[in-house]
Design an enzyme around this catalytic site. Sequence first.
Site, PDB file in Angstrom:
ATOM      1  N   ASP A 122      57.473 -22.422  96.962  1.00 31.46           N
ATOM      2  CA  ASP A 122      57.778 -21.251  97.604  1.00 31.46           C
ATOM      3  C   ASP A 122      59.247 -21.538  98.190  1.00 31.46           C
ATOM      4  O   ASP A 122      59.802 -22.430  98.464  1.00 31.46           O
ATOM      5  CB  ASP A 122      56.892 -21.728  98.740  1.00 31.46           C
TER       6      ASP A 122
ATOM      7  N   HIS B  68      63.608 -17.484  91.264  1.00 30.95           N
ATOM      8  CA  HIS B  68      62.742 -18.289  90.454  1.00 30.95           C
ATOM      9  C   HIS B  68      63.347 -18.657  89.214  1.00 30.95           C
ATOM     10  O   HIS B  68      62.843 -19.942  89.089  1.00 30.95           O
ATOM     11  CB  HIS B  68      61.846 -16.780  89.791  1.00 30.95           C
TER      12      HIS B  68
ATOM     13  N   LEU C 222      51.877 -38.172  82.255  1.00 31.37           N
ATOM     14  CA  LEU C 222      52.141 -37.416  83.334  1.00 31.37           C
ATOM     15  C   LEU C 222      51.151 -36.295  82.614  1.00 31.37           C
ATOM     16  O   LEU C 222      51.494 -35.472  82.102  1.00 31.37           O
ATOM     17  CB  LEU C 222      53.323 -37.023  83.942  1.00 31.37           C
TER      18      LEU C 222
HETATM   19  C1  FPP Z   1      56.960 -18.430  95.402  1.00 30.79           C
HETATM   20  O1  FPP Z   1      58.323 -18.139  96.063  1.00 30.79           O
HETATM   21  C2  FPP Z   1      57.255 -18.694  94.107  1.00 30.79           C
HETATM   22  C3  FPP Z   1      56.512 -18.076  93.106  1.00 30.79           C
HETATM   23  C4  FPP Z   1      55.552 -17.020  93.082  1.00 30.79           C
HETATM   24  C5  FPP Z   1      56.870 -18.507  91.565  1.00 30.79           C
HETATM   25  C6  FPP Z   1      57.145 -19.694  91.301  1.00 30.79           C
HETATM   26  C7  FPP Z   1      57.648 -19.874  90.026  1.00 30.79           C
HETATM   27  C8  FPP Z   1      58.574 -20.695  89.465  1.00 30.79           C
HETATM   28  C9  FPP Z   1      59.261 -21.667  90.133  1.00 30.79           C
HETATM   29  C10 FPP Z   1      59.140 -20.439  88.165  1.00 30.79           C
HETATM   30  C11 FPP Z   1      58.148 -20.266  86.946  1.00 30.79           C
HETATM   31  C12 FPP Z   1      57.207 -21.277  86.701  1.00 30.79           C
HETATM   32  C13 FPP Z   1      57.076 -22.060  85.580  1.00 30.79           C
HETATM   33  C14 FPP Z   1      56.009 -23.073  85.445  1.00 30.79           C
HETATM   34  C15 FPP Z   1      58.345 -22.063  84.609  1.00 30.79           C
HETATM   35  P1  FPP Z   1      58.425 -16.588  96.549  1.00 30.79           P
HETATM   36  O2  FPP Z   1      59.074 -15.642  95.820  1.00 30.79           O
HETATM   37  O3  FPP Z   1      57.130 -16.039  97.171  1.00 30.79           O
HETATM   38  O4  FPP Z   1      59.306 -16.866  97.675  1.00 30.79           O
HETATM   39  P2  FPP Z   1      59.530 -15.951  99.152  1.00 30.79           P
HETATM   40  O5  FPP Z   1      58.494 -16.579  99.873  1.00 30.79           O
HETATM   41  O6  FPP Z   1      60.975 -16.529  99.590  1.00 30.79           O
HETATM   42  O7  FPP Z   1      59.740 -14.672  98.758  1.00 30.79           O
END
Ligand code: FPP
Length: 252
Positions: free
Chosen positions: A29, A46, A140
């Site tokens: 997050d 991201h 893993l």
């Molecule tokens: C939450 O942060 C994150 C996500 C919804 C996406 C997580 C995805 C990745 C790290 C990359 C893609 C994954 C792979 C497996 C390659 P947020 O966007 O909700 O952050 P915020 O709360 O600060 O808005």
Amino acid sequence: MAFFSRKKSINKEDILAKPLPKHIAIIMDGNGRWASKRGLPRVAGHRAGVESLKNIVQFCLDIKIPYLTVYAFSTENWKRPKEEVSTLMNLIIEYIQRELDILHRNGVRINPIGKIEDLPEKTLEYIINARNSTQENDKLVLNVALNYGGRTEITQAVSLICQKIKKGELTCEEINEELIGQFLYTHNQPDPDLMIRPSGEMRISNFLLWQLAYTEFWVTNVLWPDFKPQHLVDAIYDFQNRERRFGGLNFS
Ligand code: FPP
């Protein structure tokens, strides 16, 4: 705000001296906030989050953690702007294109968990290929939660159990916690010992609702793109110094 303070900095050797968690779960997050702080579009966060993921997977391999589950896309994330959703779907493809070989050589089994059948066709193709080509690996298990929701997972398990009862393949008397566990995406895996949530949020966000029953939580204000192996070392050290009682009492 720091959640804990410690004088001596902890290093890898400190945590290797004690039993490690077998299964770590992470809610990745804070990508959006990381990007906003820099005046960048959310998708840049991201992209930076993928780099953190790569480093953490490598570190888990290094210290021999056998199971890692990461929350990449929830059943609720479809509510985000179309452009953000499609960028995330493309990032998953890019990650597989770039990392599959090395992950495979390092013995990582990529195990998508969630309603992956509802993902866009091209993303699904890459995911299935990654899963199939790494299924024999045993260093893993990397569970990637994609279109994942804990309630959906439990609902599906209940539905599958009902179908089996209808067909006479199971009886109501056979239903117990172990049986329910066998119908979850994480069947045959230990429950997470440690769940990490960066970015300071104190929510479970529909993540592994069944499996986290006795998991130790560790929350930090650090945003996921800034999350480094050192943070994982700190989380594991804290975990190793907690007393897990699983609802009982510890008399020792
Ligand atoms: C939450 O942060 C994150 C996500 C919804 C996406 C997580 C995805 C990745 C790290 C990359 C893609 C994954 C792979 C497996 C390659 P947020 O966007 O909700 O952050 P915020 O709360 O600060 O808005």
